[in-house]
Design a protein around this motif. Sequence first.
Motif, mmCIF file in Angstrom:
data_model
loop_
_atom_site.group_PDB
_atom_site.id
_atom_site.type_symbol
_atom_site.label_atom_id
_atom_site.label_comp_id
_atom_site.label_asym_id
_atom_site.label_seq_id
_atom_site.Cartn_x
_atom_site.Cartn_y
_atom_site.Cartn_z
ATOM 1 N N ALA A 122 -2.403 10.949 12.122
ATOM 2 C CA ALA A 122 -3.811 10.579 12.279
ATOM 3 C C ALA A 122 -4.696 11.815 12.157
ATOM 4 N N LYS A 123 -4.246 12.930 12.746
ATOM 5 C CA LYS A 123 -5.004 14.177 12.644
ATOM 6 C C LYS A 123 -5.046 14.661 11.194
ATOM 7 N N GLU A 124 -3.921 14.516 10.496
ATOM 8 C CA GLU A 124 -3.875 14.927 9.090
ATOM 9 C C GLU A 124 -4.865 14.114 8.261
ATOM 10 N N ARG A 125 -4.934 12.794 8.536
ATOM 11 C CA ARG A 125 -5.891 11.956 7.810
ATOM 12 C C ARG A 125 -7.327 12.376 8.120
ATOM 13 N N LYS A 126 -7.588 12.734 9.380
ATOM 14 C CA LYS A 126 -8.919 13.179 9.767
ATOM 15 C C LYS A 126 -9.265 14.487 9.069
ATOM 16 N N ASP A 127 -8.284 15.391 8.992
ATOM 17 C CA ASP A 127 -8.509 16.672 8.321
ATOM 18 C C ASP A 127 -8.802 16.490 6.835
ATOM 19 N N LYS A 128 -8.299 15.380 6.265
ATOM 20 C CA LYS A 128 -8.546 15.089 4.844
ATOM 21 C C LYS A 128 -9.864 14.347 4.646
ATOM 22 N N SER A 129 -10.646 14.205 5.720
ATOM 23 C CA SER A 129 -11.948 13.536 5.676
ATOM 24 C C SER A 129 -11.840 12.067 5.250
ATOM 25 N N LEU A 130 -10.775 11.401 5.701
ATOM 26 C CA LEU A 130 -10.649 9.977 5.439
ATOM 27 C C LEU A 130 -11.518 9.230 6.447
ATOM 28 N N HIS A 131 -12.260 8.234 5.979
ATOM 29 C CA HIS A 131 -13.284 7.606 6.816
ATOM 30 C C HIS A 131 -12.805 6.354 7.540
ATOM 31 N N SER A 132 -11.721 5.764 7.103
ATOM 32 C CA SER A 132 -11.222 4.533 7.715
ATOM 33 C C SER A 132 -9.753 4.708 8.082
ATOM 34 N N VAL A 133 -9.321 3.992 9.108
ATOM 35 C CA VAL A 133 -7.902 4.035 9.472
ATOM 36 C C VAL A 133 -7.046 3.441 8.360
ATOM 37 N N LEU A 134 -7.687 2.684 7.455
ATOM 38 C CA LEU A 134 -6.954 2.055 6.355
ATOM 39 C C LEU A 134 -6.920 2.921 5.093
ATOM 40 N N ASP A 135 -7.588 4.069 5.125
ATOM 41 C CA ASP A 135 -7.550 4.962 3.970
ATOM 42 C C ASP A 135 -6.145 5.495 3.750
ATOM 43 N N ASN A 136 -5.825 5.767 2.496
ATOM 44 C CA ASN A 136 -4.600 6.462 2.129
ATOM 45 C C ASN A 136 -3.339 5.620 2.267
ATOM 46 N N ILE A 137 -3.465 4.291 2.256
ATOM 47 C CA ILE A 137 -2.299 3.415 2.192
ATOM 48 C C ILE A 137 -2.075 3.089 0.714
ATOM 49 N N PRO A 138 -0.970 3.513 0.128
ATOM 50 C CA PRO A 138 -0.777 3.370 -1.325
ATOM 51 C C PRO A 138 -0.887 1.928 -1.805
ATOM 52 N N LEU A 139 -1.666 1.723 -2.843
ATOM 53 C CA LEU A 139 -1.828 0.394 -3.425
ATOM 54 C C LEU A 139 -0.560 -0.084 -4.113
ATOM 55 N N ALA A 140 0.283 0.873 -4.547
ATOM 56 C CA ALA A 140 1.486 0.512 -5.307
ATOM 57 C C ALA A 140 2.635 0.033 -4.423
ATOM 58 N N LEU A 141 2.471 0.078 -3.108
ATOM 59 C CA LEU A 141 3.530 -0.400 -2.224
ATOM 60 C C LEU A 141 3.787 -1.882 -2.451
ATOM 61 N N PRO A 142 5.030 -2.346 -2.232
ATOM 62 C CA PRO A 142 5.261 -3.796 -2.239
ATOM 63 C C PRO A 142 4.305 -4.462 -1.252
ATOM 64 N N ALA A 143 3.826 -5.653 -1.605
ATOM 65 C CA ALA A 143 2.777 -6.296 -0.816
ATOM 66 C C ALA A 143 3.157 -6.492 0.650
ATOM 67 N N LEU A 144 4.410 -6.887 0.918
ATOM 68 C CA LEU A 144 4.833 -7.085 2.304
ATOM 69 C C LEU A 144 4.805 -5.770 3.074
ATOM 70 N N THR A 145 5.301 -4.715 2.453
ATOM 71 C CA THR A 145 5.323 -3.400 3.102
ATOM 72 C C THR A 145 3.908 -2.907 3.366
ATOM 73 N N ARG A 146 3.022 -3.129 2.397
ATOM 74 C CA ARG A 146 1.636 -2.681 2.577
ATOM 75 C C ARG A 146 0.951 -3.480 3.687
ATOM 76 N N SER A 147 1.275 -4.765 3.796
ATOM 77 C CA SER A 147 0.716 -5.574 4.877
ATOM 78 C C SER A 147 1.100 -5.009 6.235
ATOM 79 N N VAL A 148 2.369 -4.624 6.372
ATOM 80 C CA VAL A 148 2.833 -4.050 7.640
ATOM 81 C C VAL A 148 2.069 -2.775 7.958
#
Length: 265
Positions: A122-148
């Motif tokens: 979480a700190k790493e995401r904050k350091d990268k200036s990500l604005h949402s907790v949902l930022d940086n979740i790869p779109l290419a993940l299988p849909a079920l895995t991404r849902s989790v």
Amino acid sequence: MKNSEIQPLLDVMARLRDPQSGCPWDLAQSFSTIVPFTLEEAYEVADTIERMALDELPDELGDLLFQVVFYCQLGKEQGLFDFGDVVEKICNKLTSRHPHVFGSLKEASAEQVKQNWETIKAKERKDKSLHSVLDNIPLALPALTRSVKIQQRVARVGFDWDDLGPVVDKIHEEIGEVLHEVRLDKPIQEKIQDEMGDLLFAVTNLARHLGIEPEQALRQANAKFERRFRGVETLASKSGKSMQEHSLIELDGYWDQVKRNEVHK
């Protein structure tokens, strides 16, 4: 890992990408074009492990490692990064995320380790200036895995149910909405698909609450169904009739027989 152990593979990769004497296919590739092959190789590793064909695992891991080396060669050619940079990045990440091993943190339980890992991420995401907790979740993940991963992220900020009751209720609600769309005088396929998506998301949420990895569970269900259906085909063939010549009741009977045989093994 000694540098001498990886160097032969790096040399092979460089030779394949040599502008004068390299392989035309390898020379034609880019970061984006080899992504499908990377995903395929990762699934082949998973398949080998699921089948416990561990004698095949070194070969499949080699194929996956080659994908990493391919990206590194492309990065090196474009002056972006090389294999050494990748190794340095992962080593730094692993040491920083394991302070109980490499730092001053005292001995921790498995649950504490997991919580600490998420805090550091979480700190790493904050350091990268990500604005949402949902930022940086790869779109290419299988849909079920991404849902989790989406559900895990929002749960960390309190957007989650505390017990199974509402989770199960939500599944029943979504089933009702699917059936409502299906039973309309003029069903709209796009609406049915939308409601089916909500239902799958809700079922995934139940799996998460139960500590089940839905992608893995579905893979196991696929394998079980395939195994049993092959058994049905075998029994149908022994009857002297084709599958199409059987009634559904007869095929269901074969299915039940296959299931009983599995229990008695």
